[in-house]
Design an enzyme around this catalytic site. Structure first.
Site, mmCIF file in Angstrom:
data_model
loop_
_atom_site.group_PDB
_atom_site.id
_atom_site.type_symbol
_atom_site.label_atom_id
_atom_site.label_comp_id
_atom_site.label_asym_id
_atom_site.label_seq_id
_atom_site.Cartn_x
_atom_site.Cartn_y
_atom_site.Cartn_z
ATOM 1 N N TRP A 234 -5.876 10.158 3.491
ATOM 2 C CA TRP A 234 -6.927 11.131 3.800
ATOM 3 C C TRP A 234 -8.041 11.080 2.758
ATOM 4 O O TRP A 234 -9.230 11.107 3.100
ATOM 5 C CB TRP A 234 -6.351 12.543 3.918
ATOM 6 C CG TRP A 234 -5.972 12.856 5.334
ATOM 7 C CD1 TRP A 234 -4.743 12.766 5.893
ATOM 8 C CD2 TRP A 234 -6.863 13.255 6.382
ATOM 9 N NE1 TRP A 234 -4.806 13.090 7.232
ATOM 10 C CE2 TRP A 234 -6.096 13.402 7.558
ATOM 11 C CE3 TRP A 234 -8.228 13.504 6.442
ATOM 12 C CZ2 TRP A 234 -6.646 13.786 8.780
ATOM 13 C CZ3 TRP A 234 -8.789 13.894 7.659
ATOM 14 C CH2 TRP A 234 -7.996 14.024 8.805
ATOM 15 N N TRP B 46 -11.189 17.585 4.235
ATOM 16 C CA TRP B 46 -10.103 16.647 4.537
ATOM 17 C C TRP B 46 -8.731 17.293 4.404
ATOM 18 O O TRP B 46 -7.770 16.878 5.080
ATOM 19 C CB TRP B 46 -10.191 15.412 3.641
ATOM 20 C CG TRP B 46 -10.022 15.682 2.167
ATOM 21 C CD1 TRP B 46 -11.002 15.908 1.250
ATOM 22 C CD2 TRP B 46 -8.784 15.758 1.437
ATOM 23 N NE1 TRP B 46 -10.475 16.126 0.000
ATOM 24 C CE2 TRP B 46 -9.116 16.039 0.082
ATOM 25 C CE3 TRP B 46 -7.447 15.623 1.785
ATOM 26 C CZ2 TRP B 46 -8.148 16.182 -0.914
ATOM 27 C CZ3 TRP B 46 -6.469 15.770 0.797
ATOM 28 C CH2 TRP B 46 -6.831 16.039 -0.532
ATOM 29 N N TRP C 132 0.838 -1.206 0.000
ATOM 30 C CA TRP C 132 0.000 0.000 0.000
ATOM 31 C C TRP C 132 0.875 1.259 0.000
ATOM 32 O O TRP C 132 0.537 2.261 -0.643
ATOM 33 C CB TRP C 132 -0.931 -0.006 1.207
ATOM 34 C CG TRP C 132 -1.828 1.194 1.271
ATOM 35 C CD1 TRP C 132 -1.599 2.347 1.971
ATOM 36 C CD2 TRP C 132 -3.080 1.382 0.600
ATOM 37 N NE1 TRP C 132 -2.625 3.239 1.790
ATOM 38 C CE2 TRP C 132 -3.562 2.667 0.955
ATOM 39 C CE3 TRP C 132 -3.852 0.587 -0.242
ATOM 40 C CZ2 TRP C 132 -4.760 3.182 0.477
ATOM 41 C CZ3 TRP C 132 -5.056 1.093 -0.714
ATOM 42 C CH2 TRP C 132 -5.500 2.371 -0.358
ATOM 43 N N TRP D 131 -18.343 21.794 2.443
ATOM 44 C CA TRP D 131 -17.570 21.664 3.678
ATOM 45 C C TRP D 131 -17.884 22.815 4.628
ATOM 46 O O TRP D 131 -18.099 23.953 4.196
ATOM 47 C CB TRP D 131 -16.076 21.678 3.371
ATOM 48 C CG TRP D 131 -15.585 20.575 2.478
ATOM 49 C CD1 TRP D 131 -15.161 20.716 1.184
ATOM 50 C CD2 TRP D 131 -15.439 19.191 2.794
ATOM 51 N NE1 TRP D 131 -14.774 19.510 0.679
ATOM 52 C CE2 TRP D 131 -14.925 18.549 1.643
ATOM 53 C CE3 TRP D 131 -15.687 18.419 3.930
ATOM 54 C CZ2 TRP D 131 -14.651 17.185 1.589
ATOM 55 C CZ3 TRP D 131 -15.416 17.062 3.883
ATOM 56 C CH2 TRP D 131 -14.910 16.450 2.737
#
Length: 487
Positions: A393, A370, A289, A317
Site C-alpha cells: 500500500w 492509503w 519481495w 487526504w
C-alpha cells in the site's frame, strides 16, 4: 517409572508438518509434542481480519486431520498467549516450548515476555526460523544498516547463496493429545478450556463468506499440489502471464504462505529448476519481495500506520465515506476498479495487477488515505499479512520504502487496455456490462447512447456513473502533492 514430560509445540503462521524447523528440532530431541494454536485476543498484536479468520478455520480443520492421522491433535484456544502458554506448560508438565520466530515488533515483544516468564519457572522457549527465506538480520549493508531499495537488497540476498533446502516431515513424530483437559472449568483461573473454532473464526449471520469456499482447497497436500501445478505450467510464461488479469497464471499461493501451510523455501525449491530462466527469476524475485516486506517491517515497525516518507504527513487526504464505500463495494463506475473489488469480496483474493490499480485509484484519484485501503484489504484478503499489506500500500501510495513516486498515477483505462484487452476480467466480475462491445467496456460513460441501450446498460441505474472524472481526480491528486513539496 517417571513419565517424561511432553514439550509444547506452539503453531502460529506455520500450519504444516514438512519444512517445520521447530517440529523437527522437537522430534530430534526425542520430545513428545503437545500442539496448540492460540487466537490472540490480547490486543498485543493486530487482530486477524475476517476473511483470514475464515481461511484459518478451514486450514485448521485440514491441519488437525493431518495431526490426528499421526496420533496427535492441535488444541485451539482463544485468549492472551502470555497467560495461556505458561498455564499450559504448568498444567501439562511441559518444560520446553518450541515455535518459530516472528518478525513484527509487537509479536517479538510478546515472545520475549513469554520467554522471560518461562525462564523464571525453570522452563525454556526454543525459537527457530521457519517462515521466511532468510531471517531479516542476515541481510545488511556493509555499514550494517538496513537496505531501503529492493534491487540492492535482492543482490545482497542472492550473494548469500541459494536458500537452504526444505526439511522433510518427520517420519515418526510422537504426539500427545489434550484429553487431560476434558472437563476443566474456566472458574479455576489455572484451568484451560478449548475454544470453539467455528464460533471464533467463522462469520455469523449473514454468512458473508458466501462463495469463497468454491475457490480454494485447504491443507498442506493441496498447497503442495498447487505449487507443483504452477511450476509445471504457468511459471513457463510468467513474465507475461502474471499481468493478464483474466488468466489463471498467478501462483495463488499467497494464502498458503500467509498461514504457513507451505513454506517459502518449499516454493522456492519447487520452482528453482522449472520454467524458462527469465520467468523463473521474476517469480523468485516476488518470493524475495515477500521477504523484503518482512525485512522492511522488521526495521520499520510502524509501517502499517505511518508514512515512511514523512513529507506525506502533510498531504491533504480527503474524507469521503461515500467514495470509500463505493470503492469497497465495487460501485465506482470505473469497470476495472469495480471488477477487482468484486473479485476480492467474492473470493477473498485479488489479482496482483488489479491490486495495484485499485490501490492507486483510491489513494490518487479519490485522494483517500492509503491506510483506509490497507484496513479494508486487511479485513477482506485471505492472504493479508502485516508486512506485505503495508509495504504494498505504501509502495502504490508513494509514501513508503522503495515507493513508486506519488505522481505515478495508474490510468485505469490504459491499464485495462494493456492487461484486460478483451475485457474478459471485467465481464467476469461486472456482468451488467458483459454485453458492451470491447471498445466501450473500459469507459462506458464515453459510449454512445445507442451502444449502451443495445447492451442494456443505463448509467446511474444498472451501472453507476463514475464517482470522479479521471482527469479531475488526477489533477486534484497532483495539486495536493505539490502542496506537500512546497511546505
Amino acid at each position: 517409572m517417571t513419565r517424561t514430560p511432553p514439550a509444547l509445540l506452539w503453531f502460529r503462521d506455520d500450519l504444516r508438518l514438512a519444512d517445520h524447523p521447530a517440529l523437527n528440532a522437537a522430534v530430534e530431541a526425542g520430545e513428545t509434542c503437545l500442539c496448540v494454536y492460540i487466537l490472540d485476543s490480547s490486543n498485543t498484536t493486530r487482530p486477524m481480519g475476517s476473511a483470514l479468520k475464515w481461511f484459518l478455520h478451514e486450514t485448521l480443520v485440514a491441519f488437525r486431520k493431518s495431526l490426528k492421522d499421526q496420533g496427535g491433535d492441535c488444541l485451539f484456544l482463544e485468549g492472551d498467549p502470555a497467560e495461556l502458554i505458561p498455564q499450559l506448560m504448568e498444567q501439562s508438565g511441559a518444560r520446553k516450548l518450541y515455535c518459530h520466530h516472528r518478525y513484527q515488533r509487537e509479536a517479538r515483544d510478546q515472545d520475549e515476555a513469554i520467554a522471560r516468564t518461562l525462564e523464571q519457572s525453570g522452563r525454556e522457549m526454543r525459537r527457530f526460523h521457519g517462515t521466511v527465506l532468510r531471517p531479516p538480520e542476515t541481510v545488511t549493508t556493509k555499514t550494517g544498516s538496513p537496505y531501503k531499495i529492493f534491487t540492492a537488497w535482492w543482490k545482497a540476498f542472492k550473494a548469500l547463496g541459494t536458500p537452504p533446502l526444505p526439511i522433510a516431515a518427520p517420519k515418526k513424530p510422537e504426539f500427545s493429545d489434550w484429553n487431560f483437559l476434558n472437563g476443566t472449568s474456566r472458574k479455576d483461573k489455572k484451568s484451560i478450556s478449548p475454544a470453539d473454532p467455528e464460533k471464533m473464526l467463522l462469520p455469523g449471520h449473514p454468512d458473508w463468506a458466501g462463495k469463497m469456499g468454491e475457490y480454494w482447497e485447504f491443507g498442506e497436500q493441496a498447497a503442495q499440489e498447487i505449487a507443483h501445478d504452477f511450476a509445471s505450467g504457468p511459471l513457463d510464461h510468467y513474465e507475461t502471464g502474471r499481468n493478464d488479469m483474466a488468466a489463471e497464471d498467478s501462483s495463488r499461493l499467497s494464502p498458503y504462505l500467509r498461514l504457513g501451510v507451505i513454506s517459502p523455501r518449499q516454493v522456492w525449491h519447487i520452482c528453482a529448476d522449472k520454467g524458462a530462466k527469465t520467468d523463473r527469476e521474476i517469480y523468485l524475485s516476488e518470493l524475495g519481495w515477500r521477504d523484503f516486506s518482512w525485512y522492511t517491517l522488521f526495521h520499520n515497525p510502524h509501517l502499517p500506520d505511518r508514512n515512511l516518507k514523512t513529507q506525506f504527513d502533510a498531504l491533504g487526504w480527503r474524507r469521503s465515506r461515500k467514495d470509500l464505500i463505493a470503492w469497497q463495494k465495487g460501485q465506482t463506475g470505473i469497470p476495472v476498479i469495480d471488477a477487482g473489488m468484486r473479485q476480492l469480496w467474492e473470493t477473498g483474493w485479488m489479482h496482483n495487477r488489479a491490486r495495484m490499480i485499485v490501490a492507486s485509484f483510491l489513494a490518487k484519484h479519490l485522494l483517500i488515505d492509503w491506510r483506509q485501503g490497507e484496513a479494508w484489504f486487511w479485513d477482506t484478503l485471505i492472504d493479508a499479512d502485516p508486512a506485505s499489506n503495508a509495504v504494498n500500500w505504501q509502495w502504490v501510495a508513494g509514501t513508503g520504502i522503495e515507493a513508486s513516486p506519488f505522481f505515478r498515477i495508474f490510468n485505469p483505462l490504459r491499464q485495462t487496455e494493456k492487461f484486460d484487452p478483451k475485457g474478459d476480467y471485467i465481464r467476469r466480475w461486472v456482468p451488467e456490462l458483459a454485453r458492451l462491445p470491447d471498445e466501450a467496456l473500459a469507459a462506458p460513460w464515453e459510449a454512445e447512447s445507442a451502444v449502451l441501450e443495445k447492451a442494456a446498460v443505463t448509467l446511474g441505474k444498472t451501472y453507476p456513473k463514475p464517482v470522479v472524472s479521471l482527469n479531475e481526480g488526477r489533477d486534484r491528486a497532483m495539486a495536493a502533492y505539490r502542496k506537500t513539496r512546497a511546505s
